[in-house]
Design a protein around this motif. Structure first.
Motif, PDB file in Angstrom:
ATOM      1  N   PRO A 203     -26.640  -0.560  -1.177  1.00 16.88           N
ATOM      2  CA  PRO A 203     -27.334   0.330  -0.219  1.00 16.88           C
ATOM      3  C   PRO A 203     -28.302  -0.447   0.817  1.00 16.88           C
ATOM      4  O   PRO A 203     -28.321   0.081   1.702  1.00 16.88           O
ATOM      5  N   TYR A 204     -28.876  -1.536   0.183  1.00 12.44           N
ATOM      6  CA  TYR A 204     -29.661  -2.408   1.144  1.00 12.44           C
ATOM      7  C   TYR A 204     -29.024  -3.370   2.119  1.00 12.44           C
ATOM      8  O   TYR A 204     -29.424  -4.114   2.854  1.00 12.44           O
ATOM      9  N   LYS A 205     -27.530  -3.146   2.057  1.00 13.20           N
ATOM     10  CA  LYS A 205     -26.978  -3.997   3.041  1.00 13.20           C
ATOM     11  C   LYS A 205     -25.950  -2.983   3.780  1.00 13.20           C
ATOM     12  O   LYS A 205     -26.467  -2.119   4.492  1.00 13.20           O
ATOM     13  N   HIS A 206     -24.558  -2.961   3.790  1.00 12.08           N
ATOM     14  CA  HIS A 206     -23.806  -2.244   4.423  1.00 12.08           C
ATOM     15  C   HIS A 206     -23.214  -0.840   3.912  1.00 12.08           C
ATOM     16  O   HIS A 206     -22.960   0.143   4.630  1.00 12.08           O
ATOM     17  N   TYR A 207     -23.451  -0.839   2.538  1.00 13.94           N
ATOM     18  CA  TYR A 207     -23.250   0.687   2.090  1.00 13.94           C
ATOM     19  C   TYR A 207     -21.845   1.094   2.246  1.00 13.94           C
ATOM     20  O   TYR A 207     -21.531   2.295   2.664  1.00 13.94           O
ATOM     21  N   LEU A 208     -20.774   0.349   2.200  1.00 14.50           N
ATOM     22  CA  LEU A 208     -19.425   0.451   2.455  1.00 14.50           C
ATOM     23  C   LEU A 208     -18.526   0.325   1.158  1.00 14.50           C
ATOM     24  O   LEU A 208     -18.867  -0.678   0.382  1.00 14.50           O
ATOM     25  N   ARG A 209     -17.330   1.189   1.099  1.00 12.33           N
ATOM     26  CA  ARG A 209     -16.401   0.827   0.042  1.00 12.33           C
ATOM     27  C   ARG A 209     -15.304  -0.071   0.723  1.00 12.33           C
ATOM     28  O   ARG A 209     -14.928  -0.164   2.036  1.00 12.33           O
ATOM     29  N   ILE A 210     -15.032  -0.722  -0.567  1.00 13.51           N
ATOM     30  CA  ILE A 210     -13.575  -1.832   0.137  1.00 13.51           C
ATOM     31  C   ILE A 210     -12.821  -1.629  -1.111  1.00 13.51           C
ATOM     32  O   ILE A 210     -12.921  -1.614  -2.444  1.00 13.51           O
ATOM     33  N   ASN A 211     -11.332  -1.552  -0.690  1.00 11.98           N
ATOM     34  CA  ASN A 211     -10.315  -1.504  -1.833  1.00 11.98           C
ATOM     35  C   ASN A 211      -9.281  -2.073  -1.297  1.00 11.98           C
ATOM     36  O   ASN A 211      -9.021  -2.547  -0.428  1.00 11.98           O
ATOM     37  N   THR A 212      -8.410  -2.405  -2.515  1.00  6.06           N
ATOM     38  CA  THR A 212      -7.045  -3.081  -2.313  1.00  6.06           C
ATOM     39  C   THR A 212      -5.918  -2.401  -2.730  1.00  6.06           C
ATOM     40  O   THR A 212      -5.897  -1.672  -3.580  1.00  6.06           O
ATOM     41  N   ILE A 213      -4.749  -2.321  -1.849  1.00  2.00           N
ATOM     42  CA  ILE A 213      -3.388  -1.595  -2.063  1.00  2.00           C
ATOM     43  C   ILE A 213      -2.438  -2.484  -2.356  1.00  2.00           C
ATOM     44  O   ILE A 213      -2.236  -3.502  -1.770  1.00  2.00           O
ATOM     45  N   CYS A 214      -1.630  -2.570  -3.586  1.00  3.79           N
ATOM     46  CA  CYS A 214      -0.674  -3.698  -3.846  1.00  3.79           C
ATOM     47  C   CYS A 214       0.728  -3.021  -4.057  1.00  3.79           C
ATOM     48  O   CYS A 214       1.143  -2.589  -5.286  1.00  3.79           O
ATOM     49  N   PRO A 215       1.267  -2.624  -3.056  1.00  9.20           N
ATOM     50  CA  PRO A 215       2.708  -2.209  -3.215  1.00  9.20           C
ATOM     51  C   PRO A 215       3.786  -3.144  -3.876  1.00  9.20           C
ATOM     52  O   PRO A 215       3.637  -4.268  -3.509  1.00  9.20           O
ATOM     53  N   TRP A 216       4.790  -2.592  -4.483  1.00 10.67           N
ATOM     54  CA  TRP A 216       5.681  -3.543  -5.175  1.00 10.67           C
ATOM     55  C   TRP A 216       7.015  -3.317  -3.925  1.00 10.67           C
ATOM     56  O   TRP A 216       6.709  -2.906  -2.750  1.00 10.67           O
ATOM     57  N   MET A 217       8.141  -3.789  -4.413  1.00 10.83           N
ATOM     58  CA  MET A 217       9.383  -3.307  -3.665  1.00 10.83           C
ATOM     59  C   MET A 217       9.321  -1.978  -2.796  1.00 10.83           C
ATOM     60  O   MET A 217       9.288  -0.982  -3.366  1.00 10.83           O
ATOM     61  N   THR A 218       9.440  -2.269  -1.345  1.00 13.43           N
ATOM     62  CA  THR A 218       9.189  -1.054  -0.562  1.00 13.43           C
ATOM     63  C   THR A 218      10.192  -1.091   0.545  1.00 13.43           C
ATOM     64  O   THR A 218      10.699  -2.207   0.809  1.00 13.43           O
ATOM     65  N   GLU A 219      10.787   0.035   0.901  1.00  9.57           N
ATOM     66  CA  GLU A 219      11.969  -0.080   1.978  1.00  9.57           C
ATOM     67  C   GLU A 219      11.657  -0.263   3.194  1.00  9.57           C
ATOM     68  O   GLU A 219      11.376   0.808   3.854  1.00  9.57           O
ATOM     69  N   THR A 220      11.296  -1.429   3.610  1.00 12.46           N
ATOM     70  CA  THR A 220      11.036  -1.924   4.764  1.00 12.46           C
ATOM     71  C   THR A 220      11.809  -3.073   5.326  1.00 12.46           C
ATOM     72  O   THR A 220      12.641  -3.699   4.474  1.00 12.46           O
ATOM     73  N   GLU A 221      11.664  -3.601   6.371  1.00 15.18           N
ATOM     74  CA  GLU A 221      12.684  -4.852   6.807  1.00 15.18           C
ATOM     75  C   GLU A 221      12.399  -5.987   6.025  1.00 15.18           C
ATOM     76  O   GLU A 221      13.138  -6.845   6.056  1.00 15.18           O
ATOM     77  N   ALA A 222      11.022  -6.061   5.634  1.00 11.53           N
ATOM     78  CA  ALA A 222      10.862  -7.381   4.843  1.00 11.53           C
ATOM     79  C   ALA A 222      11.593  -7.424   3.639  1.00 11.53           C
ATOM     80  O   ALA A 222      11.832  -8.609   3.020  1.00 11.53           O
ATOM     81  N   ILE A 223      12.335  -6.438   3.023  1.00  9.74           N
ATOM     82  CA  ILE A 223      13.168  -6.739   1.818  1.00  9.74           C
ATOM     83  C   ILE A 223      14.641  -6.589   1.954  1.00  9.74           C
ATOM     84  O   ILE A 223      15.275  -6.525   1.092  1.00  9.74           O
ATOM     85  N   ARG A 224      14.959  -6.556   3.251  1.00 10.60           N
ATOM     86  CA  ARG A 224      16.249  -6.325   3.619  1.00 10.60           C
ATOM     87  C   ARG A 224      17.145  -7.317   3.016  1.00 10.60           C
ATOM     88  O   ARG A 224      18.474  -7.208   2.509  1.00 10.60           O
ATOM     89  N   LYS A 225      17.005  -8.808   2.735  1.00 13.62           N
ATOM     90  CA  LYS A 225      17.670  -9.800   2.363  1.00 13.62           C
ATOM     91  C   LYS A 225      18.266  -9.602   0.758  1.00 13.62           C
ATOM     92  O   LYS A 225      19.219  -9.745   0.459  1.00 13.62           O
ATOM     93  N   VAL A 262      -1.943  -0.395  -7.556  1.00 13.36           N
ATOM     94  CA  VAL A 262      -0.582  -1.032  -7.598  1.00 13.36           C
ATOM     95  C   VAL A 262       0.347   0.227  -7.262  1.00 13.36           C
ATOM     96  O   VAL A 262       0.229   1.279  -8.024  1.00 13.36           O
ATOM     97  N   VAL A 263       1.358  -0.013  -6.289  1.00 13.70           N
ATOM     98  CA  VAL A 263       2.240   1.327  -6.036  1.00 13.70           C
ATOM     99  C   VAL A 263       3.733   0.833  -6.543  1.00 13.70           C
ATOM    100  O   VAL A 263       3.991  -0.336  -5.889  1.00 13.70           O
ATOM    101  N   GLU A 264       4.584   1.161  -7.559  1.00 13.43           N
ATOM    102  CA  GLU A 264       5.713   1.107  -8.049  1.00 13.43           C
ATOM    103  C   GLU A 264       6.533   2.323  -7.935  1.00 13.43           C
ATOM    104  O   GLU A 264       6.227   3.385  -8.710  1.00 13.43           O
ATOM    105  N   GLY A 265       7.609   2.324  -7.297  1.00 14.14           N
ATOM    106  CA  GLY A 265       8.609   3.388  -7.617  1.00 14.14           C
ATOM    107  C   GLY A 265       7.786   4.782  -7.193  1.00 14.14           C
ATOM    108  O   GLY A 265       8.316   5.777  -7.811  1.00 14.14           O
ATOM    109  N   GLY A 266       7.018   4.801  -6.279  1.00 13.70           N
ATOM    110  CA  GLY A 266       6.322   5.911  -5.901  1.00 13.70           C
ATOM    111  C   GLY A 266       4.994   6.297  -6.742  1.00 13.70           C
ATOM    112  O   GLY A 266       4.256   7.332  -6.356  1.00 13.70           O
TER     113      GLY A 266
END
Length: 355
Positions: A203-225, A262-266
């Motif tokens: 509270p005596y600084k920024h008072y912001l939230r921060i989080n991380t999302i970690c998807p597993w295999m997702t149907e994007t161009e990155a996994i085409r191979k 973590v996001v896996e299979g939806g």
């Protein structure tokens, strides 16, 4: 591990302003759409100006603003590896919408080449390898987080929720052979979140939230191979929409801070809580107690960055950065640390022992 059930509606982000880097394609583009559907105004930054401008035209037609208000979605070409480019994106969003409520660092690329190719020789190893993956995935996230920590504080009335969401990956905590630079960068993103979650939320600084999302295999161009082989093995994949649903919910859920989802299979699970809860089992009870005492002593970490206090304070064993109003409590922690065999940082050069 606790499963996280996303909960969003057309009102979840009503009138919020969301800035998204890497929002022109893939998961980022899906997140832009879902934020708009949830009532937000969105500023998109991406190096792909063709896809970004196409997305802007599409959604400006689909999501009309109220009379006299700016467009619901705007785009600006942005290179997250260039600090001034990221800064310009924040200026653009702030000038357009007069505030920023949530920031998402979604820009990322996959491995380029092979840093540890077995074919390297004494001659070819002299060539400097590319570090673009590290620059985009980690340095870009650091640039975005640094600038966000300032812009999110402005024009925010009382009790207004503000947050940062960083995109890591399952590679951020699980072995990913051959993805040497990519995995290092995604580990770094989780590390960045962990270093900030107790710092920007105070509270005596920024008072912001921060989080991380970690998807597993997702149907994007990155996994085409590997996509065909992956599906033949009957392994689960996410759709971009499933990942963006979790991300949108994380932005809207003001109770979340310091989580890794973590996001896996939806489906999604939070992992940070169990890492902490089970620490005594995998680290050992005594080591866990010693570590906890040290963490209490370090508090919000200001000891590393604060300017030195007057000599009288230091001579009393109070390192710079330790809040003076916590002296009694700190001394208790120091006493506990000494019991566990850890001495006061003022006398053992603790600044040389960053864990």
């Amino acid at each position: 591990m606790s499963q996280y059930i996303p909960q969003i509606s057309s009102q979840s982000l009503r009138e919020k302003v969301v800035l998204i880097t890497g929002g022109a394609n893939g998961i980022g583009a899906s997140l832009v759409q879902q934020c708009l559907e949830s009532g937000a105004n969105v500023c998109v930054g991406d190096l792909d100006n063709i896809a970004g401008e196409r997305l802007q035209r599409k959604y400006q037609e689909q999501f009309q603003p109220e009379e006299g208000q700016p467009p619901r979605v705007v785009f600006q070409t942005t290179d997250v590896t260039n600090y001034q480019s990221v800064l310009a994106l924040f200026d653009f969003a702030f000038n357009k919408f007069k505030r920023i409520d949530h920031v998402v660092s979604a820009a990322g690329i996959v491995e380029i080449g092979n840093w540890f190719d077995f074919g390297l020789t004494l001659e070819t190893v002299r060539e400097t390898p590319t570090h673009k993956v590290l620059d985009v995935n980690l340095l870009g996230s650091m640039y975005v987080s640094r600038i966000a920590s300032v812009y999110l504080r402005h024009n925010r009335g009382p009790n207004v929720d503000r947050s940062i969401l960083l995109f890591s990956c399952v590679s951020g905590f699980k072995d990913s052979p051959s993805l040497f630079v990519y995995q290092s960068s995604k580990h770094g993103v989780i590390g960045l979140m962990r270093s900030l979650r107790g710092y920007v939320s105070s509270p005596y600084k920024h008072y912001l939230r921060i989080n991380t999302i970690c998807p597993w295999m997702t149907e994007t161009e990155a996994i085409r191979k590997i996509e065909d082989q992956w599906k033949l093995a009957d392994l689960p994949t996410n759709t971009p929409r499933e990942v963006s649903t979790v991300a949108t919910s994380m932005l809207a859920d003001s109770s979340l801070n310091g989580t890794s989802m973590v996001v896996e299979g939806g489906r999604s699970w939070e992992i940070e809580d169990n890492i902490d809860r089970l620490e005594a089992q995998w680290l050992g009870e005594q080591s866990s107690k010693t570590l906890a005492a040290g963490q209490l002593f370090l508090d919000d970490g200001a000891i590393w960055t604060a300017l030195p206090r007057k000599k009288s304070s230091i001579s009393n064993g109070v390192p710079p950065g330790v809040p003076l109003d916590k002296l009694g409590g700190i001394q208790d922690h120091v006493n506990k640390m000494q019991i566990y065999g850890v001495t006061n940082g003022a006398s053992n050069s603790i600044t040389h022992g960053v864990h």
